[in-house]
Scaffold this motif. Structure first.
Motif, PDB file in Angstrom:
ATOM      1  N   THR A  71      40.673 -29.682  -6.636  1.00 46.86           N
ATOM      2  CA  THR A  71      39.998 -28.553  -7.209  1.00 46.86           C
ATOM      3  C   THR A  71      38.475 -28.660  -6.889  1.00 46.86           C
ATOM      4  OG1 THR A  71      39.691 -30.165  -9.019  1.00 46.86           O
ATOM      5  CG2 THR A  71      41.832 -29.034  -9.241  1.00 46.86           C
ATOM      6  N   LEU A  72      38.029 -29.429  -6.379  1.00 46.33           N
ATOM      7  CA  LEU A  72      36.485 -29.369  -6.105  1.00 46.33           C
ATOM      8  C   LEU A  72      36.242 -28.961  -4.578  1.00 46.33           C
ATOM      9  CD1 LEU A  72      34.859 -32.479  -7.897  1.00 46.33           C
ATOM     10  CD2 LEU A  72      34.567 -30.446  -8.424  1.00 46.33           C
ATOM     11  N   ARG A  73      37.035 -29.104  -3.632  1.00 51.10           N
ATOM     12  CA  ARG A  73      36.697 -28.890  -2.330  1.00 51.10           C
ATOM     13  C   ARG A  73      36.372 -27.387  -2.028  1.00 51.10           C
ATOM     14  NH1 ARG A  73      41.300 -32.667   0.133  1.00 51.10           N
ATOM     15  NH2 ARG A  73      40.052 -34.759  -0.451  1.00 51.10           N
ATOM     16  N   PRO A  74      37.114 -26.252  -2.617  1.00 50.96           N
ATOM     17  CA  PRO A  74      36.385 -25.033  -2.480  1.00 50.96           C
ATOM     18  C   PRO A  74      35.255 -24.773  -2.949  1.00 50.96           C
ATOM     19  CG  PRO A  74      38.946 -25.053  -3.206  1.00 50.96           C
ATOM     20  CD  PRO A  74      38.449 -26.393  -3.389  1.00 50.96           C
ATOM     21  N   PHE A  75      34.842 -25.317  -4.187  1.00 52.90           N
ATOM     22  CA  PHE A  75      33.647 -25.034  -4.643  1.00 52.90           C
ATOM     23  C   PHE A  75      32.531 -25.937  -3.803  1.00 52.90           C
ATOM     24  CE2 PHE A  75      36.597 -24.939  -8.313  1.00 52.90           C
ATOM     25  CZ  PHE A  75      36.079 -23.756  -8.778  1.00 52.90           C
ATOM     26  N   GLU A  76      32.945 -26.976  -3.213  1.00 50.10           N
ATOM     27  CA  GLU A  76      31.783 -27.623  -2.300  1.00 50.10           C
ATOM     28  C   GLU A  76      31.702 -26.622  -1.254  1.00 50.10           C
ATOM     29  OE1 GLU A  76      32.793 -32.406  -3.801  1.00 50.10           O
ATOM     30  OE2 GLU A  76      33.684 -31.382  -1.928  1.00 50.10           O
ATOM     31  N   GLN A  77      32.458 -25.963  -0.795  1.00 54.01           N
ATOM     32  CA  GLN A  77      32.240 -24.938   0.417  1.00 54.01           C
ATOM     33  C   GLN A  77      31.668 -23.738  -0.171  1.00 54.01           C
ATOM     34  OE1 GLN A  77      32.632 -25.891   3.678  1.00 54.01           O
ATOM     35  NE2 GLN A  77      32.875 -27.832   2.905  1.00 54.01           N
ATOM     36  N   GLY A  78      31.255 -23.618  -1.407  1.00 55.42           N
ATOM     37  CA  GLY A  78      30.662 -22.359  -1.692  1.00 55.42           C
ATOM     38  C   GLY A  78      31.569 -21.173  -2.207  1.00 55.42           C
ATOM     39  N   LEU A  79      33.007 -21.424  -2.334  1.00 51.57           N
ATOM     40  CA  LEU A  79      34.010 -20.357  -2.542  1.00 51.57           C
ATOM     41  C   LEU A  79      34.343 -20.551  -3.913  1.00 51.57           C
ATOM     42  CD1 LEU A  79      35.707 -18.394  -0.886  1.00 51.57           C
ATOM     43  CD2 LEU A  79      37.442 -20.172  -0.619  1.00 51.57           C
ATOM     44  N   LEU A  80      34.587 -19.199  -4.420  1.00 57.32           N
ATOM     45  CA  LEU A  80      34.857 -19.372  -5.844  1.00 57.32           C
ATOM     46  C   LEU A  80      36.302 -18.589  -5.763  1.00 57.32           C
ATOM     47  CD1 LEU A  80      34.691 -19.394  -8.937  1.00 57.32           C
ATOM     48  CD2 LEU A  80      33.407 -17.294  -8.872  1.00 57.32           C
ATOM     49  N   LEU A  84      28.547 -26.250  -9.768  1.00 61.48           N
ATOM     50  CA  LEU A  84      28.214 -26.662 -11.241  1.00 61.48           C
ATOM     51  C   LEU A  84      29.391 -26.254 -11.839  1.00 61.48           C
ATOM     52  CD1 LEU A  84      24.536 -26.147 -12.292  1.00 61.48           C
ATOM     53  CD2 LEU A  84      25.525 -28.086 -11.776  1.00 61.48           C
ATOM     54  N   PHE A  85      29.823 -25.009 -11.735  1.00 65.83           N
ATOM     55  CA  PHE A  85      31.163 -24.731 -12.226  1.00 65.83           C
ATOM     56  C   PHE A  85      32.357 -25.355 -11.850  1.00 65.83           C
ATOM     57  CE2 PHE A  85      34.631 -21.215 -12.615  1.00 65.83           C
ATOM     58  CZ  PHE A  85      34.626 -21.334 -13.791  1.00 65.83           C
ATOM     59  N   GLY A  86      32.425 -25.408 -10.714  1.00 67.59           N
ATOM     60  CA  GLY A  86      33.624 -26.379 -10.238  1.00 67.59           C
ATOM     61  C   GLY A  86      33.882 -27.935 -10.928  1.00 67.59           C
ATOM     62  N   HIS A  87      32.477 -28.508 -11.024  1.00 69.07           N
ATOM     63  CA  HIS A  87      32.396 -29.686 -11.866  1.00 69.07           C
ATOM     64  C   HIS A  87      32.550 -29.561 -13.116  1.00 69.07           C
ATOM     65  CE1 HIS A  87      31.266 -32.782  -8.528  1.00 69.07           C
ATOM     66  NE2 HIS A  87      30.805 -31.565  -7.951  1.00 69.07           N
ATOM     67  N   LEU A  88      32.471 -28.800 -13.806  1.00 66.47           N
ATOM     68  CA  LEU A  88      32.624 -28.331 -15.044  1.00 66.47           C
ATOM     69  C   LEU A  88      34.048 -28.142 -15.384  1.00 66.47           C
ATOM     70  CD1 LEU A  88      32.152 -27.729 -18.053  1.00 66.47           C
ATOM     71  CD2 LEU A  88      31.685 -25.276 -17.451  1.00 66.47           C
ATOM     72  N   LEU A  89      34.977 -27.540 -14.515  1.00 62.44           N
ATOM     73  CA  LEU A  89      36.301 -27.404 -14.653  1.00 62.44           C
ATOM     74  C   LEU A  89      36.860 -28.686 -14.290  1.00 62.44           C
ATOM     75  CD1 LEU A  89      36.956 -24.000 -12.681  1.00 62.44           C
ATOM     76  CD2 LEU A  89      36.912 -24.274 -15.107  1.00 62.44           C
TER      77      LEU A  89
END
Length: 425
Positions: free
Chosen positions: A194-203, A131-136
């Protein structure tokens, strides 16, 4: 946009649940297959992928309207004369864009509730990270749209400008991804990256810093170009430093290596025992990879070993072989990965951590740790039908949105505002 997002997100969610259920039916008979079933991959990423498409194609028009309507009507000239700074006005507009993103995310957020009602599993850290990744990403698209609205004469031109940037990112992905050299650097400028690391669970702190630098730079440019009476030449001079921030910010962010693996299955990390032991290896590790970046073996090596080592060890350097060396030594050297730790060297062709980690421990002169117990990801197979959820996404939720819109349109004017303006309520 909400009415359009409801069926788009809803259909993607139902299809994701259907495919997840088919995989779960086979996984219920095999614990090994069950470990590969993650709701993050099977449900959340496909569902929010539809939301990403909606944000890319539609949200810029929502953000553009925040400024373009006032600019076209001439109200902007009055706004900039009010007793507050342009930065305050733009800050208020950004808050409006953020509120708009929260509203248009209602269909995607409701899919999480439906999945939980169906009995599906949700891991809080990886879900909040996504959710944070999509917000960014939403703030990034919104900042591009606001700047396009400021520099354009009308909404149509601003929309074309914003879509040229957002959809142009897809072109970068399709044409340049996987190519070496300058093409690889240009591919990293794509917004979808920008979204791919968040989709892999990586912050990744570097990625967050880079996005913040671009959003802040675009906000500053919007402030510079907002006053209608300032000459264009003056605006361009004042824009120089902020253009530099936008260009240099992502580059500087790549030097920030700190990141946190928030995935429940620890896909971005080794076992806890290996992580603790690798963190104690203080000498520099140099890895020379004689593989092309588009080679599937390099992709596996990057995903399974290199990325994890860069997060686990304090000093890791990865050196790719040049294209010329591949041509002059095409047979024997190609495919070899050389590991240099201190004054010791070893070579391997494997891309599996099961073979590479013992090699590294041997180079460091230490014993491998005892296998970790209880860290195996159990997987969450679930056989369920979500067809009934189509009634919510195609009927119930759009009806609630329409009723809410109708209620807002019928609200009476604020009496205090009317009295202040000298109008009889």
């Amino acid at each position: 946009m909400l009415l359009l997002a409801c069926p788009l997100v809803g259909y993607s969610f139902v299809q994701a649940v259907s495919l997840y259920s088919e995989s779960s039916a086979a996984a219920l008979q095999s614990p090994v297959l069950a470990r590969s079933l993650s709701p993050l991959d099977g449900i959340l990423v496909p569902t929010f992928g539809a939301f990403y498409v909606a944000v890319t194609l539609l949200f810029p028009f929502v953000a553009i309207r925040v400024l373009s309507q006032e600019k076209e009507s001439g109200a902007l000239r009055l706004l900039v004369q009010l007793p507050y700074r342009p930065s305050t006005l733009i800050a208020a507009k950004f808050c409006a864009v953020l509120a708009a993103w929260l509203m248009v995310s209602i269909p995607a957020l409701s899919s999480l509730v439906v999945w939980a009602v169906l009995g599906g599993h949700l891991a809080a850290p990886e879900t909040l990270n996504l959710l944070f990744g999509h917000l960014l990403y939403g703030l990034l698209a919104g900042s591009i749209a606001l700047f396009a609205a400021v520099i354009s004469d009308n909404s149509a031109t601003a929309g074309i400008t914003a879509l040229a940037v957002t959809i142009g990112s897809w072109v970068l992905d399709f044409t340049l991804m996987g190519r070496p050299g300058l093409s690889a650097w240009l591919a990293q400028l794509s917004l979808t990256q920008t979204l791919r690391p968040f989709e892999q669970g990586l912050l990744s702190s570097g990625l967050v810093f880079g996005i913040a630098a671009v959003v802040g730079g675009l906000a500053a440019l919007t402030i510079v170009w907002l006053p209608p009476g300032t000459p264009v030449r003056v605006k361009m001079i004042r824009s120089g430093i902020w253009v530099l921030v936008i260009v240099a910010g992502p580059g500087a962010a790549t030097q920030i290596k700190a990141s946190v693996d928030l995935s429940e299955d620890r896909r971005n990390s080794f076992s806890s025992a290996d992580e603790r032991l690798l963190a104690t290896l203080q000498r520099p590790l140099v890895i020379r990879v004689n593989l092309a970046t588009e080679d599937p073996r390099y992709v596996d090596l990057r995903r399974n070993v290199l990325g994890k080592l860069e997060r686990a060890m304090p000093d890791v350097s990865v050196v790719l072989a040049s294209e010329r060396s591949k041509v002059t030594n095409p047979s024997d050297a190609y495919g070899q990965i050389e590991y240099v730790y201190g004054d010791r060297t070893d070579v391997s062709r494997s891309t599996s951590p099961r073979e590479i980690l013992p090699l590294l421990y041997a180079l460091a002169g230490t014993q491998p740790p005892a296998p970790s117990v209880g860290e195996d990801y159990p997987g969450y197979p679930l056989v369920v039908s979500a067809d009934a959820a189509l009634l919510w996404f195609f009927g119930g939720l759009p009806l609630l949105i329409a009723l809410a819109w109708r209620q807002i349109r019928q609200l009476p004017p604020d009496k205090g505002y009317l009295v202040h303006q000298g109008v009889k309520p």
